[in-house]
Design an enzyme around this catalytic site. Structure first.
Site, short mmCIF file in Angstrom:
data_model
loop_
_atom_site.label_atom_id
_atom_site.label_comp_id
_atom_site.label_asym_id
_atom_site.label_seq_id
_atom_site.Cartn_x
_atom_site.Cartn_y
_atom_site.Cartn_z
N PHE A 6 0.85 -1.18 0.00
CA PHE A 6 0.00 0.00 0.00
C PHE A 6 0.89 1.24 0.00
CE2 PHE A 6 -2.88 3.22 1.75
CZ PHE A 6 -3.92 3.08 0.84
N ASP A 13 2.12 -5.58 7.67
CA ASP A 13 0.94 -4.73 7.66
C ASP A 13 -0.27 -5.66 7.49
OD1 ASP A 13 -1.23 -3.13 6.98
OD2 ASP A 13 -0.01 -1.70 5.85
N TYR A 71 -10.60 -0.17 10.60
CA TYR A 71 -11.85 0.26 9.95
C TYR A 71 -12.27 -0.62 8.79
CZ TYR A 71 -8.28 3.02 7.42
OH TYR A 71 -7.15 3.43 6.75
N LYS A 72 -11.45 -1.61 8.46
CA LYS A 72 -11.83 -2.51 7.37
C LYS A 72 -12.58 -3.70 7.96
CE LYS A 72 -7.69 -1.14 4.76
NZ LYS A 72 -8.28 -0.33 3.68
N ARG A 105 -12.66 -4.08 -7.11
CA ARG A 105 -12.44 -4.84 -5.88
C ARG A 105 -13.75 -5.22 -5.20
NH1 ARG A 105 -8.44 -2.29 -1.58
NH2 ARG A 105 -10.22 -0.88 -1.33
#
Lengths: 394, 394
Positions: free
Chosen positions: A111, A182, A207-208, A353
């Site tokens: 990322f 990560d 938050y995912k 996605r």
């Protein structure tokens, strides 16, 4: 099977939500917990909330709750800041522990913020460190004795490709390198055991797949054997005695030293509610259902939409909990889907996605998503100028 | 006089709140705004909230709202992270702009986290920078040509002593040094004009006099002439094109480059409600009332409690918006006060702090605080073992 647990979440009518890999939905208890933190704690306790409502202890307590999901022992995980900041902390610590090496090895699929934070740290250090980027498939063979730290995101945010964490870790340690994982797309999505894998540092967001809300705080895990490192971001809440107000920094014990400034108490309240959901959830079952739903989605889309090319690994063992397809008109296709209540997202240049989240998705949701996608592709419904206007967030 | 505006805040029955310098009270609109952000935005919009609810643009928009309170032009102030992180960013930027100098000058009264963050940065830089601490009164004469940056908190967190910001700034610039102003105890407390004063960097928090709630995000202002600096904490939301997902960092324009990771959307909602309060408030009136109430408090306490020694400057022009007294039993005295509904706080070794916040305090509150304090001192009511047990947060 005890999944899904749709009853635990606010799932808007008419929406099929395949973007929990970007922002999880609102847990039903979170809004009430937030209101409590605002009205009963902040409103009525005022400053007394730091002691009486336990605000000060919360980053460690919630860190431990996340620790249980990733195999981290108590006292080794702490919550706060953003993932970017936690990457910086882990990387600074790792480089300090390998003073004789200069290479940070990562992959081109990592990322971007992880890479940007490394760039910034390298500039600050001014010691000639190098951020070496290789293709995800080339990571294993690129690990050599120059590598100070291997910094990878376990599950690729675009393709969902999952690194073989235990194997890469073993190889890195063999070469004398440290590792930073990560877990942004792993925690709550796939079984993780940082202790068994002997991870050195792990970071992630909440938050995912952990459903703690937009801008929810991040976490950092530090293996106990590295907990003596001096934090680069040495803030007062990582101090051994924050309320002694000493002029010199003395780090707290364990992962607590990775705290920096005042924790975001309101976001912590939402996180607390979101983590309670996991107390009854078996990660093995999540993983099995994730693979089942993903296979069903892939088969359905490949049957109905021949123009979409699978961009995720075909082997479920090599995927996280998302499925991606590629198409040159990917952005417009996703907009057309969203307009029809099927929410996925887009990542340039051409990736559609879809997050597979068995906590609140079932076969019916998958089938509906396939059928709407087929409709959009068959009728070229994406071919509308309204769907081509790029917005700030894709 | 249009102050106080008690109607705008939740002020619990039976409480006289003199700790708004530590955590402001709940603005009445904040709880509803939080519920909206959680339920209508996160809950119903889900990932679409980033565009549709304006989450992505909020850190700059709320930064501008704070900018108006501190004299900063549009586009030069941005919100996010904690104050510790914002101090780090400002300091890293300032040192990069003065590559030939090695001294960070600050004072022994500065808030510890500012000093700790400087320590951490100095270690990372490894270029022999020195954090030089002098007594607050000795700052002016300590500014010489070795100083890269003068980093001060305008209003001392313990004593309320206020630095002469314009004079020190002029002297620093004369010596070729840059300046960082920590406005934690200034923004919303005293009139500030960073543009008129030619401040280089300013940082501050929003949970004290700006009433944005526990752990509310911080802000950073960068003078336009320095906005070209490359951020040390170079996160993806400070990138010129965050959703292009480039592997290399390219900073955004202006202060936006000081964004790092994903903003705390729920805390931002509370901040937004809290900042709306200020649209109708005149900082000149706040200051005049603050001085009036402070003088009344000092006179009352000195008359009624001869054992308490004024620890703040006697001249109102040299104070921020708090009044401190010293007493060896300060901690126990504050606990006895809190038990009787008068909330101040304690800072070691012997400081009793009282925040004077004219937005929601009036003469009656001041008189009540004086009379309860007199009762506690006269009757030695603090002399109870229960009041001596130190809690985590003082």
């Amino acid at each position: 099977m005890t999944l899904p647990r749709k009853d635990l979440f606010v799932l808007p009518e008419g929406v099929t939500y395949l973007d929990g890999n970007s922002l999880g939905p609102l847990p039903k208890t979170a809004a009430a917990r937030l209101a409590q933190a605002a009205e009963a704690e902040w409103g009525r306790m005022l400053i007394r909330g730091w002691n009486d409502a336990g605000w000060m202890a919360q980053p460690a307590r919630l860190g431990d709750a996340i620790g249980r999901l990733i195999g981290a022992p108590e006292g080794t995980t702490v919550v706060g800041d953003t993932l970017s900041i936690k990457v910086y902390q882990a990387l600074a610590a790792a480089l300090e522990l390998r003073p004789d090496r200069r290479v940070i090895l990562s992959d081109t699929g990592n990322f971007p913020t992880d890479l940007y934070m490394a760039e910034g740290l390298i500039r600050s250090l001014g010691q000639g460190h190098e951020l070496r980027l290789v293709a995800p498939e080339a990571v294993a063979e690129a690990i050599d004795e120059d590598v100070a730290v291997l910094m990878l995101t376990e599950v690729d945010y675009r393709t969902g490709r999952r690194h073989d964490m235990p194997a890469l870790l073993a190889r890195a340690h063999e070469a004398g390198a440290l590792t930073i994982w990560d877990l942004a797309h792993s925690a709550g999505a796939v079984p993780v055991d940082v202790t068994a894998a002997e991870a050195d540092f792990a970071v992630g967001c909440t938050y995912k797949y952990l459903n703690a809300g937009p801008g929810a705080p991040a976490f950092i895990h530090v293996a106990p054997r590295h907990a003596h490192v001096t934090p680069a971001l040495s803030g007062w809440l990582g101090h051994a005695a924050p309320f002694a107000f000493e002029t010199g920094y003395r780090p707290a014990g364990g992962a607590e030293r990775m705290r920096v400034g005042t924790p975001p108490v309101l976001q912590m309240a939402a996180l607390e509610a979101a983590l309670e959901v996991w107390e009854d959830i078996d990660m093995g079952e999540i993983r099995a259902r994730s693979i089942g739903l993903s296979e069903r989605f892939i088969a359905g889309v490949e049957r109905a939409c021949p123009d979409l090319a699978l961009a995720s690994p075909r082997d479920p063992a090599q995927r996280g909990s998302q499925v991606s397809f590629a198409h040159p008109e990917g952005y417009a296709i996703v907009q057309a889907l969203i307009a029809r209540g099927v929410i996925g997202d887009f990542r340039g240049p051409d990736i559609l996605r879809f997050g597979i989240t068995p906590l609140y998705l079932d076969e019916g949701d998958i089938d509906r998503a396939v059928s709407v996608l087929a409709e959009v592709m068959d009728g070229r419904l994406w071919d509308d100028p309204a769907y081509r206007t790029r917005r700030a967030v894709t």
